[in-house]
Every structure is written in structure tokens, then in C-alpha cells.
Design an enzyme around this catalytic site. Structure first.
Site: not given
Ligand code: NAD
Length: 316
Positions: A147, A151
């Protein structure tokens, strides 16, 4: 002045949907999401509105993505696999949903003449840094999860596209994000375990892991704050609190708020929760502070508030 259009990949997800709520007040919004981990109910307030469009599609579908990109001002690229642990058994997920999907987003932007991108990166790009709090300038960056590697690769691609094709980018390295509409992460993991309560709460690792936790409302506000002010070609910002909290303390807060009592904590042991877990992480948020932005909730307060919000959400 005509309204601008913002495309949010992953806009039906946890963080993306909070961003959508805010962007909808600024202009037109297109949510592009395959609903793999997102939920339509998170964007229900906007569905059917004139300035809102939901495209249910995968970022790996380049034809649909290219079509959705027409007339867009800024892309908020939030979509990715959210679960670091998936990489323990399947490295392809982060390659395809991270690197490949981001390449597709950049290519569709290039094809449509869209040149502004906001990217959801993560503290995991640093791996296990020798210096904490860790600033944006810290190196070398040696991720220890697929992961994190994904990133970091995406950040590299975005930086190259800025230089090669005149794009502008805002990259945000998030701490651990918690709060309303959460579908994954530590609090959801604990809640799900407690719902199947067997008189104990299983905590991965020895509980001594220490990390920074940021409320989802703070992350959405922080992104928009910096995006509006920062004018650089390629800008990276840490987005986290300047404090951290022990995993054992999170478990105690969760149990204090859980309606059933007499639940014991059982630690699985070991310094890490899982392979690829970074047990100690604290981002240095000075750059965001210098821009004038301050978090409303520190890590402990964020955990308390997020737990209250999630319990209310589940009861509703
Ligand atoms: P989440 O899973 O709720 O959101 C990701 C969204 O992307 C989902 O709605 C999913 O359906 C959509 N998705 C995934 N693959 C896809 C594809 N191939 N095509 C279209 N849609 C797709 O997760 P989140 O926690 O809201 O994360 C949002 C972003 O923030 C991500 O990039 C994640 O890596 C990053 N992030 C999150 C955290 C955390 O603690 N939640 C920390 C660091 C980074």
C-alpha cells in the site's frame, strides 16, 4: 462567473463523501466510484440535484473515465484500496487500484486538458522513518507495505506529470482518519468485534503501537484549505495531528463508551498489528500550520468524538 466542475474519484467513500459535501457548495460535482468499498447512501443528499452527477464505474475503465473528465477543473483523486492488510496476501490490489488507477486518472486528465489534481496519499510512504515527527522533506522513503509503495509510486507519477505536462498537484499524506461514515480502520474493527462480543476485545499487536488520529471532518477541511491557498506546481502536505495515542488507550476509550461492560482486552502480541503495519507514526504538520490551518481535534479527542459519532450512526 460560471461554476467550476470537480471530479471526485472515490467520492462515495468515507473521506471522499465528506469532501463531496463541501465541494457541492462550491460548484458542480461529479462522483466517480465503483462502490467497491464506498456506499451510495453516503452521497444520497446530492443524488438527483442539478449540479451533481454520479458515475458508477471503475477507474480501470479508461473509456468511461475519459468521458467523465470533460470540462473538469480539478480532480480530487481519493479512490484506492483502503486496507493496508490486503497486501499481506494480494499485492495486485494496490498495484491495480493504486498505481494503475492513478496512471489512468492522469492520462484521462491529459487527454481532456484537465491540469489540477489533489491526491490522497498516506504516512505509509515513509515506511519506518528514523525521525519523528516526520516532515514532508524526510528521506529516504522506504515503504514497508505494498500500500505504502503504491502511494509513493503514485506521488512520483503525479510529480512527473506536473513537470512533463504542466499539471498542478496537491498531495496530502494523511495520518489515520476516523469518524462518521467510517467503513474500515481501528474503530470499525473494534466495533465489529464487540458486536460479535465473546466477552473480550481482540487487539492486534501488543497495544504499544502509537499513532496519530485525525477526524474526517478535519481532513476534508484541511484538504480544501490548502488547495485554495497553495499555488505551487507540486505541493506535498502532511495532514495529521501533532500528537499521538497508544492503541491500548484507544481500546480503553472504546470499551468505556461501549454499552456492554465487563469486556476484557486480549492482545495478540508482537510490536506490529500485521505485516506492513508501521507501529509508531507521527507526522510533522508544521507546513499546514504555516499556511494557517489547525486541526480542531487532537488524537485522543478525535478518537472520543469519532467513537461517539459512529455509535450514533449505528443506532440511527
Ligand atoms: P474508502 O474505501 O471509503 O474510499 C475509497 C473509495 O474509492 C470507495 O468509495 C471505493 O468504492 C472507491 N474505489 C476504489 N477503487 C476504485 C476503482 N478502481 N474505481 C472507482 N472507484 C474505486 O477509503 P477512505 O478511507 O475514504 O480512503 C480515501 C483515500 O484516502 C484512499 O486513497 C486512501 O488510500 C487514502 N487514505 C486513507 C486513510 C484512512 O485512514 N482512511 C489514511 C491514509 C490515506
Amino acid at each position: 462567473m460560471s461554476k467550476k466542475t470537480y471530479l471526485v474519484t472515490g467520492g462515495a467513500g468515507f473521506i471522499g463523501s465528506h469532501l463531496v459535501d463541501r465541494l457541492a457548495r462550491l460548484g458542480r460535482v461529479i462522483v466517480y466510484d465503483n462502490l467497491s468499498s464506498g456506499r451510495k447512501e453516503f452521497i444520497a443528499a446530492h443524488l438527483g440535484k442539478k449540479d451533481f452527477k454520479f458515475v458508477k464505474a471503475d477507474l480501470l475503465n479508461r473509456k468511461v473515465l475519459q468521458g467523465a473528465m470533460r470540462g473538469v477543473d480539478t480532480v480530487f483523486h481519493m479512490a484506492a484500496n483502503p486496507e493496508i492488510r490486503v497486501g499481506e496476501t494480494n499485492p495486485h490490489v494496490d498495484f491495480s487500484q493504486g498505481i494503475m488507477a492513478t496512471y489512468n486518472v492522469l492520462e484521462a486528465m491529459r487527454g481532456a486538458g484537465v491540469n489540477k489534481i489533489v491526491f490522497a496519499s498516506s504516512s505509509t510512504v515513509f515506511g519506518e522513518p528514523a525521525v519523528r515527527p516526520t516532515s514532508e522533506e524526510y528521506g529516504p522513503m522506504i515503504p514497508i507495505s505494498v500500500y505504502g509503495a503504491s502511494k509513493l509510486s503514485c506521488e512520483g507519477l503525479i510529480s512527473a506529470y506536473c513537470h512533463m505536462y504542466g499539471m498542478q498537484a496537491w498531495v496530502f499524506r494523511f495520518a489515520n482518519i476516523i469518524g462518521r461514515r467510517g467503513t474500515h480502520g481501528i474503530l470499525i474493527d473494534f466495533i465489529k468485534k464487540l458486536e460479535n462480543n465473546k466477552g473480550f476485545l481482540k487487539v492486534l499487536g501488543n497495544g504499544r503501537q502509537r499513532k496519530s488520529y485525525l477526524l474526517v471532518e478535519d481532513v476534508a477541511d484541511g484538504i480544501l484549505f490548502a488547495w485554495r491557498r497553495e499555488k505551487g506546481e507540486f505541493s506535498i502536505f502532511n495532514l495529521g495531528t501533532d500528537d499521538d495515542i497508544l492503541i491500548a488507550d484507544i481500546a480503553r476509550i472504546v470499551l468505556k463508551k461501549w454499552p456492554e461492560k465487563k469486556i476484557r482486552i486480549r492482545y495478540t502480541g508482537g510490536a506490529r498489528g500485521w505485516r506492513g503495519d508501521v507501529p509508531v507514526m507521527l507526522l510533522d504538520p508544521t507546513k499546514m500550520k504555516k499556511l494557517g490551518w489547525h486541526v480542531r481535534y487532537g488524537s485522543r479527542q478525535a478518537v472520543e468524538k469519532a467513537m461517539d459519532d459512529l455509535l450514533k450512526e449505528r443506532a440511527a
